[in-house]
Design a protein around this motif. Structure first.
Motif, PDB file in Angstrom:
ATOM      1  N   HIS A  35       0.840  -1.201   0.000  1.00 29.86           N
ATOM      2  CA  HIS A  35       0.000   0.000   0.000  1.00 29.86           C
ATOM      3  C   HIS A  35       0.877   1.254   0.000  1.00 29.86           C
ATOM      4  CE1 HIS A  35      -3.776   2.123   0.582  1.00 29.86           C
ATOM      5  NE2 HIS A  35      -3.192   2.837   1.515  1.00 29.86           N
ATOM      6  N   ARG A  36       1.902   1.265   0.853  1.00 30.02           N
ATOM      7  CA  ARG A  36       2.816   2.418   0.896  1.00 30.02           C
ATOM      8  C   ARG A  36       3.557   2.580  -0.430  1.00 30.02           C
ATOM      9  NH1 ARG A  36       3.826   0.566   6.178  1.00 30.02           N
ATOM     10  NH2 ARG A  36       5.737  -0.427   5.473  1.00 30.02           N
ATOM     11  N   MET A  81       2.545   1.634  -3.467  1.00 30.27           N
ATOM     12  CA  MET A  81       1.626   2.090  -4.515  1.00 30.27           C
ATOM     13  C   MET A  81       1.245   3.559  -4.355  1.00 30.27           C
ATOM     14  SD  MET A  81       1.324  -0.439  -6.529  1.00 30.27           S
ATOM     15  CE  MET A  81       0.077   0.204  -7.595  1.00 30.27           C
ATOM     16  N   ASN A  82       1.268   4.064  -3.126  1.00 33.82           N
ATOM     17  CA  ASN A  82       0.837   5.437  -2.874  1.00 33.82           C
ATOM     18  C   ASN A  82       1.982   6.393  -2.577  1.00 33.82           C
ATOM     19  OD1 ASN A  82      -2.119   5.183  -3.057  1.00 33.82           O
ATOM     20  ND2 ASN A  82      -1.779   3.697  -1.445  1.00 33.82           N
ATOM     21  N   SER A 131       6.100   8.013  -3.094  1.00 36.11           N
ATOM     22  CA  SER A 131       6.895   8.620  -4.163  1.00 36.11           C
ATOM     23  C   SER A 131       8.340   8.146  -4.019  1.00 36.11           C
ATOM     24  CB  SER A 131       6.797  10.143  -4.108  1.00 36.11           C
ATOM     25  OG  SER A 131       7.195  10.595  -2.843  1.00 36.11           O
ATOM     26  N   ARG A 186      -3.221  -0.420 -10.754  1.00 35.94           N
ATOM     27  CA  ARG A 186      -3.351   0.155  -9.408  1.00 35.94           C
ATOM     28  C   ARG A 186      -4.722  -0.171  -8.822  1.00 35.94           C
ATOM     29  NH1 ARG A 186      -5.083   4.457  -6.518  1.00 35.94           N
ATOM     30  NH2 ARG A 186      -3.676   5.356  -5.011  1.00 35.94           N
ATOM     31  N   PHE A 220      -5.315  -2.399  -5.559  1.00 44.44           N
ATOM     32  CA  PHE A 220      -6.047  -1.790  -4.453  1.00 44.44           C
ATOM     33  C   PHE A 220      -7.234  -2.659  -4.046  1.00 44.44           C
ATOM     34  CE2 PHE A 220      -9.152   0.969  -2.478  1.00 44.44           C
ATOM     35  CZ  PHE A 220      -8.367   1.706  -1.593  1.00 44.44           C
TER      36      PHE A 220
END
Length: 142
Positions: A68-69, A71-72, A74, A94, A98
Motif C-alpha cells: 500500500h505504501r 503504490m501510494n 513517491s 493500481r 487496491f
C-alpha cells in the motif's frame, strides 16, 4: 446530517421540478437507475449507460501495508514505474491491486453513541420525510 433545514431552503427558493433529491441508499442499491433518473431530470439521453462497476474513494485497511505504501508513495521505484508504464495500464493495475489489497472496514460505533445519535437525528428525519414525501423509515430504525 441535519438535512431538513438545508433542503427546505432550496425548495423555498426554486420550483420543485428543478430539484432532484436522491438518496445514497438508491445509488448504492441501483446506481444505473439513479444515473438514468439524473439524465431524465436533466433532459439528456437516458439510454446512455455509464460504467458503474468501478468504485472510487473506497476506504479500508491494507492487508499488505508495504505494498500500500509503495503504490501510494513517491519512491524511486514508483517514479521509474510512472515514467515507463502508460497511464491507462498503471491505472488499471493500481485499481486491481487496491481492490485485492484493501479490505473494506466498517466503523464500529458503540451502542450508547448510536442510541444518542438516533435520538438526536430522529426529529429532523421525521420533518425531512414529510417535506420530501419519502419513506425514510430505514434511516429511522437503523
Amino acid at each position: 446530517g441535519l438535512y431538513y433545514a438545508q433542503i427546505k431552503r432550496y425548495l423555498d427558493l426554486f420550483p420543485r421540478d428543478q430539484i432532484l433529491i436522491l438518496l445514497y441508499d438508491w445509488l448504492r442499491d441501483d446506481p444505473r437507475a439513479v444515473v438514468r433518473s439524473v439524465y431524465e431530470h436533466l433532459g439528456v439521453d437516458p439510454s446512455f449507460v455509464p460504467g458503474t462497476d468501478r468504485r472510487y474513494n473506497v476506504s479500508g485497511t491494507p492487508r499488505v501495508r508495504w505494498l500500500h505504501r509503495l503504490m501510494n508513495g513517491s519512491t524511486r521505484i514508483m517514479a521509474l514505474y510512472r515514467s515507463t508504464v502508460p497511464f491507462a495500464v498503471r491505472d488499471r493495475l493500481r485499481h486491481r491491486i487496491f481492490e485485492w489489497n484493501v479490505a473494506p472496514k466498517k466503523p464500529v460505533v458503540d451502542t450508547n453513541t448510536m442510541a444518542e445519535l438516533r435520538r438526536f437525528y430522529h426529529p429532523d428525519l421525521l420533518k425531512l420525510q414529510d417535506l420530501l414525501g419519502l419513506d425514510l423509515s430505514t434511516w429511522l430504525s437503523e
